[in-house]
Design a protein around this motif. Structure first.
Motif, PDB file in Angstrom:
ATOM      1  N   ALA A   1      -2.835 -71.721 -21.910  1.00  0.00           N
ATOM      2  CA  ALA A   1      -1.794 -72.707 -21.633  1.00  0.00           C
ATOM      3  C   ALA A   1      -0.412 -72.117 -21.894  1.00  0.00           C
ATOM      4  CB  ALA A   1      -1.999 -73.945 -22.497  1.00  0.00           C
ATOM      5  N   VAL A   2       0.550 -72.489 -21.064  1.00  0.00           N
ATOM      6  CA  VAL A   2       1.948 -72.123 -21.260  1.00  0.00           C
ATOM      7  C   VAL A   2       2.792 -73.385 -21.043  1.00  0.00           C
ATOM      8  CG1 VAL A   2       1.664 -69.718 -20.552  1.00  0.00           C
ATOM      9  CG2 VAL A   2       2.234 -71.446 -18.832  1.00  0.00           C
ATOM     10  N   PHE A   3       4.017 -73.336 -21.513  1.00  0.00           N
ATOM     11  CA  PHE A   3       4.938 -74.464 -21.349  1.00  0.00           C
ATOM     12  C   PHE A   3       5.987 -74.055 -20.329  1.00  0.00           C
ATOM     13  CE2 PHE A   3       8.279 -77.473 -22.526  1.00  0.00           C
ATOM     14  CZ  PHE A   3       7.536 -78.628 -22.683  1.00  0.00           C
ATOM     15  N   VAL A   4       6.172 -74.873 -19.300  1.00  0.00           N
ATOM     16  CA  VAL A   4       7.117 -74.517 -18.242  1.00  0.00           C
ATOM     17  C   VAL A   4       8.149 -75.626 -18.041  1.00  0.00           C
ATOM     18  CG1 VAL A   4       5.427 -73.091 -17.007  1.00  0.00           C
ATOM     19  CG2 VAL A   4       5.694 -75.503 -16.379  1.00  0.00           C
ATOM     20  N   THR A   5       9.328 -75.207 -17.630  1.00  0.00           N
ATOM     21  CA  THR A   5      10.338 -76.126 -17.113  1.00  0.00           C
ATOM     22  C   THR A   5      10.341 -75.953 -15.609  1.00  0.00           C
ATOM     23  OG1 THR A   5      11.683 -75.886 -19.107  1.00  0.00           O
ATOM     24  CG2 THR A   5      12.761 -76.801 -17.164  1.00  0.00           C
ATOM     25  N   TYR A   6      10.171 -77.067 -14.885  1.00  0.00           N
ATOM     26  CA  TYR A   6       9.960 -76.986 -13.440  1.00  0.00           C
ATOM     27  C   TYR A   6      10.910 -77.937 -12.708  1.00  0.00           C
ATOM     28  CZ  TYR A   6       7.530 -77.088  -8.929  1.00  0.00           C
ATOM     29  OH  TYR A   6       7.214 -76.992  -7.604  1.00  0.00           O
TER      30      TYR A   6
END
Length: 221
Positions: free
Chosen positions: A169-174
């Motif tokens: 899992a990674v955290f993204v700003t989209y």
């Protein structure tokens, strides 16, 4: 009344109740601006949130109920253990078949309803893995992501490539095509064309994201 007794009663009166001990609280910690927005969101008033400090909110509602209500209101919270370590659900991810085309707006069947097992995301472990000999060789996945997302720096590309290669899992700003920005945890599943098929931890369903729309990548936890 004897003066010594009067002094004793006065001392007890001054200290009585100056320290309050509560129980059964669910605490929310985060940036002051976001917590202020949460505190004043009308849809969340039923939680009975109150500010303990500029960066701490608390209520007596169960943690899972608070998480569900926050997500329903459009926020992207993550569960944390008592020591503050971020917890991630271990999700039974679906098998990845041939892509049928972009599905960013269409929800897929939820493959992870029974996701009660918890694992912890150790940021130090992620950093050590990225600094080891496994990522500097720039895998084919890294090179393809670099081609599609030249705006991402090397650390962000390494995180995303590692997540895609190993289903971390990674955290993204989209930012989507309409210009709306969201922040969420995802488990990358498959890269095809300009699209990144992922399991969205916020929506608990498959979502497709364009690599060009991913503005930032960071480790979960």
């Amino acid at each position: 009344m004897p003066q010594p007794l009067d002094y004793l009663i006065s001392d007890v009166a001054r200290s009585h109740g100056s320290v309050l001990v509560g129980g059964g609280l669910t605490c929310l910690t985060g940036a002051e601006a976001e917590l202020r927005e949460i505190l004043h969101t009308r849809a969340l008033r039923t939680l009975g949130l109150r500010a303990l400090a500029p960066t701490v909110l608390a209520c007596t509602a169960p943690r899972d109920a608070v998480l569900a209500e926050l997500r329903k209101a459009g926020f992207a919270p993550m569960p944390a253990a008592a020591d503050g370590t971020v917890e991630l659900p271990v999700i039974a991810l679906p098998a990845v078949g041939p892509p049928a085309g972009p599905r960013d707006a269409e929800p897929a069947a939820d493959p992870g309803e029974a996701a009660d097992t918890i694992c912890r995301a150790d940021a130090a472990e992620v950093a050590a893995r990225l600094l080891s000999g496994s990522t500097p060789d720039r895998s084919a996945t890294y090179r393809e992501l670099e081609r599609l997302g030249p705006h991402l720096d090397s650390a962000e590309l390494a995180l995303l490539a590692d997540g895609l290669d190993h289903r971390h899992a990674v955290f993204v700003t989209y930012r989507n095509a309409a210009g709306n920005r969201t922040a969420r945890g995802i488990v990358p599943l498959q890269l095809y064309g300009p699209w990144l098929r992922s399991f969205c931890l916020l929506r608990r369903a498959e979502r497709d994201f364009t690599v060009t729309g991913i503005e930032a990548v960071s480790p979960v936890g």
